[in-house]
Design a protein around this motif. Structure first.
Motif, PDB file in Angstrom:
ATOM      1  N   ALA A   1      28.255  53.694  49.449  1.00 29.89           N
ATOM      2  CA  ALA A   1      27.401  54.110  50.565  1.00 29.89           C
ATOM      3  C   ALA A   1      26.461  55.239  50.172  1.00 29.89           C
ATOM      4  N   SER A   2      26.775  55.947  49.081  1.00 33.60           N
ATOM      5  CA  SER A   2      25.935  57.071  48.642  1.00 33.60           C
ATOM      6  C   SER A   2      24.904  56.655  47.608  1.00 33.60           C
ATOM      7  N   ALA A   3      24.680  55.364  47.438  1.00 36.03           N
ATOM      8  CA  ALA A   3      23.802  54.878  46.368  1.00 36.03           C
ATOM      9  C   ALA A   3      22.401  55.462  46.474  1.00 36.03           C
ATOM     10  N   ASP A   4      21.854  55.559  47.694  1.00 33.37           N
ATOM     11  CA  ASP A   4      20.495  56.091  47.854  1.00 33.37           C
ATOM     12  C   ASP A   4      20.423  57.550  47.416  1.00 33.37           C
ATOM     13  N   VAL A   5      21.425  58.337  47.796  1.00 30.86           N
ATOM     14  CA  VAL A   5      21.432  59.751  47.414  1.00 30.86           C
ATOM     15  C   VAL A   5      21.560  59.876  45.898  1.00 30.86           C
ATOM     16  N   ARG A   6      22.423  59.072  45.299  1.00 34.48           N
ATOM     17  CA  ARG A   6      22.597  59.138  43.848  1.00 34.48           C
ATOM     18  C   ARG A   6      21.326  58.728  43.113  1.00 34.48           C
ATOM     19  N   ALA A   7      20.602  57.752  43.669  1.00 34.24           N
ATOM     20  CA  ALA A   7      19.330  57.363  43.058  1.00 34.24           C
ATOM     21  C   ALA A   7      18.328  58.509  43.109  1.00 34.24           C
ATOM     22  N   GLN A   8      18.331  59.260  44.212  1.00 32.82           N
ATOM     23  CA  GLN A   8      17.446  60.419  44.312  1.00 32.82           C
ATOM     24  C   GLN A   8      17.829  61.509  43.313  1.00 32.82           C
ATOM     25  N   VAL A   9      19.136  61.684  43.096  1.00 31.90           N
ATOM     26  CA  VAL A   9      19.586  62.652  42.083  1.00 31.90           C
ATOM     27  C   VAL A   9      19.067  62.244  40.708  1.00 31.90           C
ATOM     28  N   ASP A  10      19.198  60.960  40.372  1.00 37.67           N
ATOM     29  CA  ASP A  10      18.743  60.469  39.063  1.00 37.67           C
ATOM     30  C   ASP A  10      17.232  60.628  38.900  1.00 37.67           C
ATOM     31  N   ALA A  11      16.489  60.393  39.991  1.00 34.24           N
ATOM     32  CA  ALA A  11      15.027  60.430  39.918  1.00 34.24           C
ATOM     33  C   ALA A  11      14.474  61.844  39.967  1.00 34.24           C
ATOM     34  N   GLY A  12      15.300  62.807  40.306  1.00 32.22           N
ATOM     35  CA  GLY A  12      14.828  64.176  40.470  1.00 32.22           C
ATOM     36  C   GLY A  12      14.428  64.827  39.154  1.00 32.22           C
ATOM     37  N   ARG A  13      13.627  65.868  39.278  1.00 32.61           N
ATOM     38  CA  ARG A  13      13.126  66.582  38.100  1.00 32.61           C
ATOM     39  C   ARG A  13      14.262  67.236  37.319  1.00 32.61           C
ATOM     40  N   PHE A  14      15.272  67.735  38.046  1.00 35.47           N
ATOM     41  CA  PHE A  14      16.314  68.497  37.375  1.00 35.47           C
ATOM     42  C   PHE A  14      17.133  67.597  36.443  1.00 35.47           C
ATOM     43  N   VAL A  15      17.679  66.493  36.964  1.00 38.51           N
ATOM     44  CA  VAL A  15      18.537  65.638  36.158  1.00 38.51           C
ATOM     45  C   VAL A  15      17.746  64.967  35.043  1.00 38.51           C
ATOM     46  N   GLY A  16      16.527  64.527  35.329  1.00 42.75           N
ATOM     47  CA  GLY A  16      15.709  63.921  34.280  1.00 42.75           C
ATOM     48  C   GLY A  16      15.442  64.886  33.138  1.00 42.75           C
ATOM     49  N   GLY A  17      15.063  66.133  33.496  1.00 41.27           N
ATOM     50  CA  GLY A  17      14.797  67.134  32.465  1.00 41.27           C
ATOM     51  C   GLY A  17      16.045  67.574  31.739  1.00 41.27           C
ATOM     52  N   LEU A  18      17.174  67.556  32.459  1.00 41.39           N
ATOM     53  CA  LEU A  18      18.440  67.915  31.827  1.00 41.39           C
ATOM     54  C   LEU A  18      18.813  66.885  30.767  1.00 41.39           C
ATOM     55  N   GLY A  19      18.596  65.617  31.074  1.00 33.58           N
ATOM     56  CA  GLY A  19      18.962  64.565  30.138  1.00 33.58           C
ATOM     57  C   GLY A  19      18.131  64.571  28.875  1.00 33.58           C
ATOM     58  N   ASP A  20      16.804  64.714  29.008  1.00 29.80           N
ATOM     59  CA  ASP A  20      15.957  64.660  27.804  1.00 29.80           C
ATOM     60  C   ASP A  20      15.660  66.021  27.205  1.00 29.80           C
ATOM     61  N   GLY A  21      16.190  67.080  27.843  1.00 33.88           N
ATOM     62  CA  GLY A  21      16.024  68.420  27.290  1.00 33.88           C
ATOM     63  C   GLY A  21      14.729  69.101  27.674  1.00 33.88           C
ATOM     64  N   SER A  22      13.914  68.475  28.547  1.00 33.50           N
ATOM     65  CA  SER A  22      12.615  69.051  28.903  1.00 33.50           C
ATOM     66  C   SER A  22      12.686  70.018  30.082  1.00 33.50           C
ATOM     67  N   LEU A  23      13.847  70.177  30.695  1.00 34.10           N
ATOM     68  CA  LEU A  23      13.976  71.066  31.846  1.00 34.10           C
ATOM     69  C   LEU A  23      13.649  72.496  31.422  1.00 34.10           C
ATOM     70  N   PRO A  24      12.743  73.180  32.140  1.00 35.61           N
ATOM     71  CA  PRO A  24      12.421  74.569  31.780  1.00 35.61           C
ATOM     72  C   PRO A  24      13.663  75.450  31.813  1.00 35.61           C
ATOM     73  N   ARG A  25      13.737  76.337  30.859  1.00 32.13           N
ATOM     74  CA  ARG A  25      14.928  77.182  30.740  1.00 32.13           C
ATOM     75  C   ARG A  25      15.160  78.009  31.992  1.00 32.13           C
ATOM     76  N   GLU A  26      14.077  78.521  32.589  1.00 30.60           N
ATOM     77  CA  GLU A  26      14.259  79.370  33.772  1.00 30.60           C
ATOM     78  C   GLU A  26      14.819  78.586  34.954  1.00 30.60           C
ATOM     79  N   VAL A  27      14.488  77.281  35.019  1.00 32.03           N
ATOM     80  CA  VAL A  27      15.037  76.447  36.089  1.00 32.03           C
ATOM     81  C   VAL A  27      16.533  76.233  35.864  1.00 32.03           C
ATOM     82  N   PHE A  28      16.910  75.970  34.620  1.00 32.27           N
ATOM     83  CA  PHE A  28      18.322  75.767  34.303  1.00 32.27           C
ATOM     84  C   PHE A  28      19.135  77.031  34.585  1.00 32.27           C
TER      85      PHE A  28
END
Length: 482
Positions: A282-309
């Protein structure tokens, strides 16, 4: 290598199913193989001990071995207890004729009490058999007998003993640290090419009957399927640790009971119809938004700005302090001692992680609670009116992070700026804790009435929404006074 490894167990029986050929067949099946068995002895035993042993004529052992190998192509052999020099000689002669691709020897020589199980002639014959095995899996007492040394009391001593056996026999040794003192439970593959160590933790259960049999047959199955010995150990240890974690739920016997060989299959079969799986789906939509978000995407490929982390970590450190209090509340509400211990240990782990975050990344004086952190922790505290609702509220913090950690672990590489975060939540030990939390939540849902389950659904959904906000907020511009 074969798609479905055909694995033959040569060992004694256990009518309660926890050890011997019964445990071997379960282990082989649980790891994806097809199990076969040749019986060396009929043992009258239960979870409290052995009552009697009947050893059939050695000629009948040879007839069993020939009956299998005359008809079936064998991909691996696991050898358990062989009671006499004559029996060992019969097995050695058969191995020399058939030459199975993989031979794993579990050299059962010493009882749990410390008593020697074989006479000197049989021990000498078993040492010779070690040289004909691809992998030998002794416990520390058996390793001492094989090497003629005192039993190891430290890991370093045990590694030296394993090296001595490798040098003397030319085999590879699976060194098991389970009989050493302490919370750690390391294992290692020790061979001519060196030592491949694998860390582990000790599972708090007395139900360990048959672990040696189960591990050795699992290794034979995985090796026959194409895994290297170190990779086979990693997978087998993960599976066996889970089998120990779930052992208490079996309720087999009144003594030292067996492990749960089919815990992974049981979880998979029950998942589709479970409360937790429905809540997760039932949480599939929320989880998709987590995956599509800037934070998780940048965390995965390492591009997340250090100050955000760092902004995320600062709030996470504050969150974990409150989270540990909620976990402690779950421990006080838990209906069983096992669940009380699980939540208490989870609370302790949260406190340890909070301290680590502050020490390595976050300056505590600069950490001010932000709205998303306060909203999430207020929700968790408010969910503590009932055990089921509280467990449902806590579950996303286990499950979502395990899901992300497992999937993002594939993107780890040398020099990844957030490798420590990915390693933490991709750790198999955290996945085991998540599996246990899921089981507890499902058990609570089964005991709950319709109204309580509705509150559990709402609590889980709100926690998932708070998780999304927790990830997204650090990437937004920070609020500035005036």
């Amino acid at each position: 290598m074969t798609a479905i490894p055909r694995v033959l167990s040569i060992a004694g029986t256990d009518p309660t199913g926890g050890a011997g050929v019964q445990a071997d067949l379960k282990s082989i099946g649980a790891l994806g193989g097809y199990g076969m068995a040749v019986v060396t002895a009929l043992v009258a035993q239960n979870t409290r001990g052995v009552r009697d042993v009947h050893v059939p004529p050695v000629a009948f052992l040879g007839a069993q071995l020939d009956a299998v190998s005359d008809d079936v192509r064998i991909d691996a052999v696991k050898i358990g207890m062989l009671q006499s020099a004559e029996i060992i000689g019969t097995v050695r002669e058969w191995l020399a004729r058939v030459r199975p691709p993989v031979v794993v020897l579990d050299p059962v020589m010493v009882a749990t009490s410390g008593d020697r199980l074989l006479d000197p002639a049989a021990e000498d014959e078993l040492r010779a058999l070690c040289a004909e095995a691809d992998l030998v899996t002794p416990n520390l007492a058996e390793l001492a007998v094989l090497t003629g040394r005192p039993a190891a009391t430290t890991w370093e001593h045990a590694v030296d003993d394993a090296r001595a056996l490798v040098q003397a026999s030319g085999t590879t040794v699976l060194l098991k640290g389970g009989h050493l003192a302490g919370a750690a439970c390391p294992d290692a593959i020790v061979g001519p090419d060196g030592v491949h160590e694998l860390a582990g933790r000790r599972v708090d259960t007395r139900h360990t009957h048959g672990t040696g049999c189960s591990l050795s047959s699992a290794m034979a199955t995985l090796r026959a399927a194409g895994a290297s010995w170190p990779d086979a150990l990693k997978r087998a240890k993960e599976w066996l640790t889970g089998a120990l974690v779930h052992a208490d739920a079996l309720h087999v016997g009144t003594g030292n009971g067996p492990v749960d060989h089919f815990h992974e299959l049981r979880r998979a079969q029950g998942a589709a119809g479970s409360w937790s799986q429905r809540a997760w789906d039932a949480s599939a939509d929320v989880r998709a938004q987590v995956d599509a978000g800037r934070f998780v995407g940048g965390l995965g490929d390492g591009s997340l700005p250090r100050e955000v982390f760092l902004r995320y970590l600062a709030q996470d450190a504050l969150y974990l302090g409150e989270y540990s209090r909620v976990l402690a509340r779950a421990s006080t509400l838990a209906p069983t001692a096992q669940e009380q211990v699980f939540w208490a240990r989870s609370a302790e782990s949260a406190i340890v992680e909070e301290r680590r975050l502050h020490e390595t990344h976050v300056e505590s004086a600069a950490s001010v609670p932000e709205p998303q952190m306060l909203a999430y922790t207020n929700h968790l505290h408010a969910s503590g009116a009932s055990y089921g609702e509280l467990v449902a509220a806590l579950l996303p913090c286990f499950w979502l992070y395990t899901d992300l950690g497992t999937r993002l672990a594939a993107r780890r590489h040398d020099g990844h700026p957030y490798d420590d975060w990915l390693a933490l939540y991709g750790d198999p030990a955290f996945a085991e804790a998540t599996a246990r939390a899921i089981e507890i939540a499902d058990a609570a849902a089964r005991e709950a009435g319709p109204r309580e389950r509705a509150r559990m659904n709402a609590a889980f959904a709100r926690s998932m929404a708070h998780e999304l906000e927790f990830f997204e907020a650090p990437a937004r511009p920070a609020l500035v006074d005036g």
